[in-house]
Design a protein around this motif. Structure first.
Motif, short mmCIF file in Angstrom:
data_model
loop_
_atom_site.label_atom_id
_atom_site.label_comp_id
_atom_site.label_asym_id
_atom_site.label_seq_id
_atom_site.Cartn_x
_atom_site.Cartn_y
_atom_site.Cartn_z
N GLY A 12 0.79 -1.22 0.00
CA GLY A 12 0.00 0.00 0.00
C GLY A 12 0.82 1.28 0.00
O GLY A 12 0.30 2.34 -0.28
N GLN A 13 2.11 1.20 0.33
CA GLN A 13 2.96 2.38 0.30
C GLN A 13 3.45 2.64 -1.12
O GLN A 13 3.61 1.70 -1.90
N VAL A 32 2.19 7.08 2.72
CA VAL A 32 1.61 6.10 3.63
C VAL A 32 0.12 5.97 3.39
O VAL A 32 -0.41 4.86 3.30
N ALA A 33 -0.59 7.11 3.32
CA ALA A 33 -2.04 7.08 3.16
C ALA A 33 -2.56 8.44 2.71
O ALA A 33 -1.88 9.46 2.89
N VAL A 34 -3.75 8.44 2.14
CA VAL A 34 -4.46 9.66 1.75
C VAL A 34 -5.77 9.70 2.52
O VAL A 34 -6.48 8.70 2.58
N ASN A 35 -6.05 10.84 3.13
CA ASN A 35 -7.31 11.01 3.86
C ASN A 35 -8.19 11.98 3.09
O ASN A 35 -7.90 13.17 3.03
N ASP A 36 -9.27 11.48 2.51
CA ASP A 36 -10.18 12.33 1.76
C ASP A 36 -11.27 12.95 2.62
O ASP A 36 -12.15 13.64 2.11
N TRP A 47 -4.34 12.59 12.46
CA TRP A 47 -4.64 11.45 11.59
C TRP A 47 -3.35 10.88 11.00
O TRP A 47 -3.15 9.66 11.00
N VAL A 51 -1.67 6.88 11.39
CA VAL A 51 -1.37 5.91 10.33
C VAL A 51 0.14 5.72 10.15
O VAL A 51 0.58 5.14 9.16
N VAL A 112 -2.49 14.18 3.10
CA VAL A 112 -1.62 13.08 2.66
C VAL A 112 -0.59 12.83 3.75
O VAL A 112 0.05 13.76 4.24
#
Length: 119
Positions: A12-13, A32-36, A47, A51, A112
């Motif tokens: 996922g990275q 690492v991740a996207v927070n929409d 957040w 993560v 992000v």
């Protein structure tokens, strides 16, 4: 030509970029991740920590805009960069047209999370 050795990634990275830091080491940046979900910047920072990362910075945002536009929506996303002359404001990246602007930290934007490390 010498190539940078890419670090192993967790599922996922996504590898964003590497740069030479002031000590001469290669500092890698991994998405690492996207927070929409739209939240004020302080909550987006929380957040990102939850993560395993931090909010990306203005340089990371430009890399994302130029090389990974498919990973985000055409919206505004917080960066971790404060506005030097007014602590109530921070920088954000607009992915719809590429601008980086300042906005009050209470505004609710997307985010992000990245991880930075040297190996």
């Amino acid at each position: 030509m010498q190539q940078i050795q890419l670090p192993p990634l967790v599922d996922g990275q996504i590898y964003l970029h590497g740069r030479i830091n002031k000590h001469g080491d290669v500092e890698h940046t991994v998405l690492v991740a996207v927070n929409d979900k739209r939240l004020p910047r302080d909550l987006q920072r929380e957040w990102a920590k939850s993560v395993g990362g931090v909010l990306y910075n203005r340089i990371d945002a430009l890399v994302m805009y130029n090389e990974h536009l498919e990973l985000v929506k055409p919206e505004a996303y917080w960066t971790d960069d404060d506005v030097e002359w007014d602590p109530a404001y921070a920088w954000c990246q607009y992915f719809s047209h590429g601008d980086q602007i300042i906005i009050h930290k209470s505004a609710e934007l997307r985010a992000v999370a990245v991880s930075r490390f040297t190996i």
